[in-house]
Design an enzyme around this catalytic site. Sequence first.
Site, PDB file in Angstrom:
ATOM      1  CD  GLU A 113      -3.109  -1.025   2.133  1.00 10.06           C
ATOM      2  OE1 GLU A 113      -3.053  -0.181   3.047  1.00 10.06           O
ATOM      3  OE2 GLU A 113      -4.079  -1.801   2.009  1.00 10.06           O
ATOM      4  CD  GLU A 160      -3.922  -5.772   3.230  1.00  7.66           C
ATOM      5  OE1 GLU A 160      -4.786  -5.087   3.821  1.00  7.66           O
ATOM      6  OE2 GLU A 160      -2.700  -5.516   3.254  1.00  7.66           O
TER       7      GLU A 160
HETATM    8  O1  AHR Z   1      -5.012  -5.779   7.088  1.00  7.82           O
HETATM    9  C1  AHR Z   1      -4.911  -4.657   7.889  1.00  7.82           C
HETATM   10  C2  AHR Z   1      -4.237  -3.480   7.187  1.00  7.82           C
HETATM   11  O2  AHR Z   1      -5.066  -3.019   6.150  1.00  7.82           O
HETATM   12  C3  AHR Z   1      -2.931  -3.772   6.513  1.00  7.82           C
HETATM   13  O3  AHR Z   1      -1.850  -3.650   7.384  1.00  7.82           O
HETATM   14  C4  AHR Z   1      -2.861  -2.736   5.447  1.00  7.82           C
HETATM   15  O4  AHR Z   1      -2.150  -3.175   4.319  1.00  7.82           O
HETATM   16  C5  AHR Z   1      -4.304  -2.409   5.138  1.00  7.82           C
HETATM   17  O5  AHR Z   1      -4.535  -1.062   5.124  1.00  7.82           O
END
Ligand code: AHR
Length: 503
Positions: free
Chosen positions: A172, A291
């Site tokens: 990210e 994610e």
């Molecule tokens: O999964 C939790 C968080 O969400 C992670 O650390 C990040 O990559 C995202 O914003």
Amino acid sequence: MKTRIRIDVGAVISPIDDRIYGSFIEHMGRAIYTGIFEPGHETADEYGFRRDVMDLIRPLGLAQIRYPGGNFLSGYNWRDGVGPRGGRPVRMDAAWFALEPNLVGTDEFLQYCERLGTTAMMGVNLGTGSPAEAAALLEYVNGVLPTAYADMRRANGRELPYGVKLWCLGNEMDGPWQICAKTAEEYSRAACETAKLMKWIDPDIELVACGSSYRAMPTYGDWEKEVLRHCYPHIDYLSLHQYYENNDDDIPAFLARSIEMEEFIREVAGYCAEAKKGQSADNDVYLSFDEWNVWYHFRKSGKEPPLWTVGRPIEEETYDGADALLVGLMLNTLMRNSDVVKIACLAQLVNVIAPIMTEPGGGVRVQPIYHPFLHASRHGRGEALRSDVTGDTYDCAVRRDVPYVDCAAVRHADGEIVLFLINRDMANGHPCDIQIAGQTPDAAVRAEIIEWLSMTGSGSANGQPEQMDTRLSQSGSQPNGNGMLTITLPAFSWNMLRLASSK
Ligand code: AHR
């Protein structure tokens, strides 16, 4: 209107990559400390990892677990987490305002994955980190030659290389919350040069470059194009991340979010296809949805666990039946888009926005979202088949014409067809005519139900958020002669229908 679902066994979308059934463990909250790792717990193995947690992870059949972050990755020095534990530093983790004791690091985690029977998807730090440090970690993990970092691994007790194949180039990096966030150009240059170096050292690895942190990021689209323009020949996947919320307590709108996910996937796949045109390289860049989940309950609770402690209990979501239905819808979306999505990670696995929750020194339990993931992972492998669904729709705050019934269809190598069916309607059951057609237009396939597993999300509708009815609602055979099945999906339900096929 009765819902009609038509599946044609010849209409194959794509083989489903097993790696869409992955998850994620970050050094965040209690995911590691008092989550998977708790020396002294009555179930701890000789390495300090909880066996009761492992017993709930194993059935999920995870293809990979992403590690060590997440936002944590962007401030992490992997060297802090290797070697004798007595010499490892305690650090301030500025991603989650926690203390990181470094009792679990690369070796402990990779060996944990081996004991679980899964693999790791490792991240390299492109926040405070550098291409040189990424290359050093790769050499430590996969090196076969008598070189400094491979020898360091051997000195730390691990002779054989781990052979980790999947690597994330940062996390990210477009997000202002990220430690050392970058502009698209800064990230692209760093990712490109890191990718070149890593692949020169180990040509067998596959690399995931960062896409946007989520679809509503202001730089979404431009970011993807810039990263692809710089990195295309050197990467294998572009990442997507997305969490959905139900802050307004509007379940019909919440359950419609999976349609946005589908649009997001097709858009990013479009960016990849467009970028390929401008390249002389002949590789394809696929998508890594590394994610995805539902995430909002903890934020809404206003809880603020004490800062700068080990294993701060943050983001401990309590999921309900509506969340489980959306997770099921998101899984259906991943299956239906298996032509472009090759990797996915449910974020996360233990204690932090997770299907598995532990009590320190106590027991372990699963949450409602565990069930659709478990069954999709066990039965949603093979080839994804196109399904044509016609039926009633509804309008809600976020979009019009949302189908009540959602379907993903999968055919196993032995001919079994599995349908994952979700009824978004909170009030009514939906009768469905399901037709399984053969490869030639009129060759009907005889189908019978060998198992019908149905879960209703009623818990959240009647104000009991932790409850979800996970009993088998029907099991057994239902012969029919004309390739047509008629079933009624219960209101507000996730269903898995396993069909034996004579073809
Ligand atoms: O999964 C939790 C968080 O969400 C992670 O650390 C990040 O990559 C995202 O914003």
